[in-house]
Write an enzyme that holds these catalytic residues in place. Structure first.
Site, short mmCIF file in Angstrom:
data_model
loop_
_atom_site.label_atom_id
_atom_site.label_comp_id
_atom_site.label_asym_id
_atom_site.label_seq_id
_atom_site.Cartn_x
_atom_site.Cartn_y
_atom_site.Cartn_z
N ALA A 110 -84.09 31.90 -2.90
CA ALA A 110 -83.49 31.00 -3.76
C ALA A 110 -83.24 29.57 -3.32
O ALA A 110 -83.32 29.23 -1.98
CB ALA A 110 -82.43 31.67 -4.32
N GLY A 153 -84.36 35.68 -1.93
CA GLY A 153 -84.70 35.81 -3.50
C GLY A 153 -86.38 36.17 -3.40
O GLY A 153 -86.91 36.62 -4.49
N GLU A 156 -87.08 39.64 -2.77
CA GLU A 156 -86.25 40.28 -4.00
C GLU A 156 -87.38 40.16 -5.41
O GLU A 156 -87.78 40.94 -5.99
CB GLU A 156 -85.06 39.67 -4.44
CG GLU A 156 -83.89 39.98 -3.58
CD GLU A 156 -82.61 39.19 -3.77
OE1 GLU A 156 -82.61 38.17 -4.00
OE2 GLU A 156 -81.55 40.00 -3.71
N GLU A 176 -79.62 36.21 3.68
CA GLU A 176 -78.45 35.56 2.77
C GLU A 176 -77.12 35.55 3.85
O GLU A 176 -76.41 34.60 3.57
CB GLU A 176 -78.29 36.32 1.56
CG GLU A 176 -79.51 35.91 0.42
CD GLU A 176 -80.42 37.11 0.55
OE1 GLU A 176 -80.72 37.84 1.61
OE2 GLU A 176 -81.09 37.12 -0.33
C1 LIG Z 1 -80.30 35.71 -4.70
C2 LIG Z 1 -81.10 35.09 -3.53
C3 LIG Z 1 -80.47 34.14 -2.55
C4 LIG Z 1 -81.36 33.61 -1.61
O1 LIG Z 1 -82.51 33.57 -1.66
S1 LIG Z 1 -80.43 32.71 -0.52
C5 LIG Z 1 -81.78 31.95 0.39
C6 LIG Z 1 -82.54 32.79 1.44
N1 LIG Z 1 -83.58 32.04 2.20
C7 LIG Z 1 -83.34 31.69 3.47
O2 LIG Z 1 -82.18 31.56 3.73
C8 LIG Z 1 -84.25 31.05 4.09
C9 LIG Z 1 -83.96 29.44 4.28
N2 LIG Z 1 -85.37 28.96 4.94
C10 LIG Z 1 -85.42 29.03 6.27
O3 LIG Z 1 -84.77 29.81 6.83
C11 LIG Z 1 -86.55 28.36 6.88
O4 LIG Z 1 -87.23 27.35 6.37
C12 LIG Z 1 -87.68 29.09 7.30
C13 LIG Z 1 -87.41 30.05 8.41
C14 LIG Z 1 -88.36 29.92 5.99
C15 LIG Z 1 -89.01 28.35 7.78
O5 LIG Z 1 -88.52 27.47 8.80
P1 LIG Z 1 -89.60 25.99 9.02
O6 LIG Z 1 -91.15 26.54 9.07
O7 LIG Z 1 -88.84 25.46 10.24
O8 LIG Z 1 -89.53 25.10 7.97
P2 LIG Z 1 -88.15 24.31 7.33
O9 LIG Z 1 -88.32 22.88 7.79
O10 LIG Z 1 -86.91 25.02 7.34
O11 LIG Z 1 -88.48 24.21 5.67
C16 LIG Z 1 -89.78 23.31 5.34
C17 LIG Z 1 -88.56 22.64 3.86
O12 LIG Z 1 -88.37 23.76 3.04
C18 LIG Z 1 -87.11 23.61 2.58
N3 LIG Z 1 -86.62 25.21 2.48
C19 LIG Z 1 -86.85 26.20 3.21
N4 LIG Z 1 -86.32 27.34 2.40
C20 LIG Z 1 -85.56 26.55 1.49
C21 LIG Z 1 -84.90 27.25 0.45
N5 LIG Z 1 -84.45 28.70 0.38
N6 LIG Z 1 -84.14 26.66 -0.45
C22 LIG Z 1 -84.25 25.30 -0.40
N7 LIG Z 1 -85.13 24.53 0.48
C23 LIG Z 1 -85.84 25.27 1.45
C24 LIG Z 1 -86.49 23.19 3.89
O13 LIG Z 1 -85.05 22.62 3.44
C25 LIG Z 1 -87.44 22.07 4.21
O14 LIG Z 1 -87.25 20.98 3.55
P3 LIG Z 1 -87.45 19.62 4.23
O15 LIG Z 1 -88.69 19.30 4.73
O16 LIG Z 1 -86.82 18.68 2.87
O17 LIG Z 1 -86.31 19.28 5.11
#
Ligand code: A1D88
Length: 300
Positions: A110, A153, A156, A176
């Site tokens: 998400a 998400g 999910e 999460e």
């Molecule tokens: C009910 C549901 C709840 C949920 O789903 S809560 C969310 C759960 N997911 C996460 O916690 C994962 C979050 N993302 C990460 O941990 C990392 O990303 C990755 C390990 C997937 C990849 O890392 P890397 O390859 O270093 O890429 P990067 O620079 O972190 O990401 C590229 C751009 O994508 C944005 N992004 C990634 N995941 C999300 C997200 N879940 N929500 C919003 N933005 C996201 C970043 O911020 C960044 O953006 P910019 O280039 O502008 O800094």
């Protein structure tokens, strides 16, 4: 691999309008039946693929298209997915749907930037993400084709699909816990049913990811393919499903999904009743006649 448009059949050229007056803001039981596909979606690419040269039946592909944020599932992304999925589910020429992402990410969860400022009232008061579950209530089979990150998400949503196919690079996780929250789109329930309590608990409590191989060995995914073969193999599977009888496919999907919800005796009864009902179809007559006449079945 992800040049999906290259696979598009002659059908994808047909441009369809969308009826006016629809908003998709997060409520259950909305009617999508009179709606048409949009010419284009902000966060989604939709293409249709003929099942065979001589058939009007099609497989529909929905590709999440928000590359800058690794397909993070913002409200706008989910609105696009749910709109297209509902329209395609009602399209009589579409027999099977595929949901996929990019080579790097199916979806990284998400959208954290959208959630960051929300408070309890926003979340509970609007039943935040409750409408995502609509994806699990389509009548037609929906296959998830997963490459790269499939997290939170994203995982999910993949589990809302009827089966998950993935590439060797896929990574699944429910991270999460690292954000001070827990899964809210079905992760604690569907992942536990899919891989068992201990592994699910491990993923939810540590936030660690599992590889494609672990996901396959745990029963989370049905097949693992080399990265450059995932989309072709997924299309093949979808076309195989699309060539079966539409009502028997629908009944099989309903019965298997019911196994996650019903006590055994009720599930067995539902299966038997659906099985009985298929004896009222032309496809049952055709399927059995074709077997006995040693020819391929031509399902309606
Ligand atoms: C009910 C549901 C709840 C949920 O789903 S809560 C969310 C759960 N997911 C996460 O916690 C994962 C979050 N993302 C990460 O941990 C990392 O990303 C990755 C390990 C997937 C990849 O890392 P890397 O390859 O270093 O890429 P990067 O620079 O972190 O990401 C590229 C751009 O994508 C944005 N992004 C990634 N995941 C999300 C997200 N879940 N929500 C919003 N933005 C996201 C970043 O911020 C960044 O953006 P910019 O280039 O502008 O800094």
């Amino acid at each position: 691999m992800f040049q999906i448009a290259q696979h598009a059949s002659r059908h994808s050229a047909s441009k369809l309008g969308v009826s006016s007056g629809f908003t998709f803001g997060g409520h259950f039981a909305r009617s999508f039946s009179s709606s048409l596909l949009k010419d284009s979606y902000d966060n989604l690419l939709v293409s249709k693929h003929a099942v065979s040269e001589d058939s009007d039946n099609q497989v529909a592909m929905m590709q999440l298209n928000r590359p800058k944020a690794l397909n993070a599932l913002s409200d706008a992304v989910l609105d696009d997915v749910l709109h297209a999925a509902h329209v395609l589910d009602k399209d009589p020429t579409v027999r099977c749907l595929i949901l996929t992402g990019s080579a790097k990410a199916f979806a990284a969860g998400a959208d954290i930037s959208e959630m960051k400022t929300k408070n309890f009232e926003d979340a509970y008061g609007t039943d935040m993400f409750g409408h995502w579950q609509e994806l699990s209530r389509l009548q037609k089979p929906l296959l998830a084709a997963v490459s790269g990150f499939c997290l939170g998400g994203g995982c999910e949503v993949a589990m809302m699909c009827d089966m998950i196919l993935c590439s060797k690079s896929a990574k699944f996780g429910q991270p999460e816990i690292n954000l001070g929250i827990i899964a809210g789109g079905g992760g604690t329930q569907r992942l536990t049913r899919a891989i068992g309590k201990s592994k699910s608990m491990y993923m939810h409590l540590t936030g660690e990811f599992i590889s494609a191989e672990e996901a396959y060995n745990s029963g989370l995914v049905a097949k693992v393919f080399p990265d450059d073969e995932l989309m072709d193999e997924t299309l093949k599977i979808a076309k195989t499903i699309a060539s079966k009888g539409v009502l028997s496919v629908q009944a099989a999907k309903e019965a298997v999904n019911a196994a996650e919800e019903l006590p055994l005796q009720e599930g067995l009864r539902l299966e038997r009743r659906l099985f009985h009902s298929l004896f009222a179809t032309k496809d049952q007559k055709e399927g059995m006649a074709a077997f006995l006449e040693k020819r391929p079945a031509d399902f309606s």
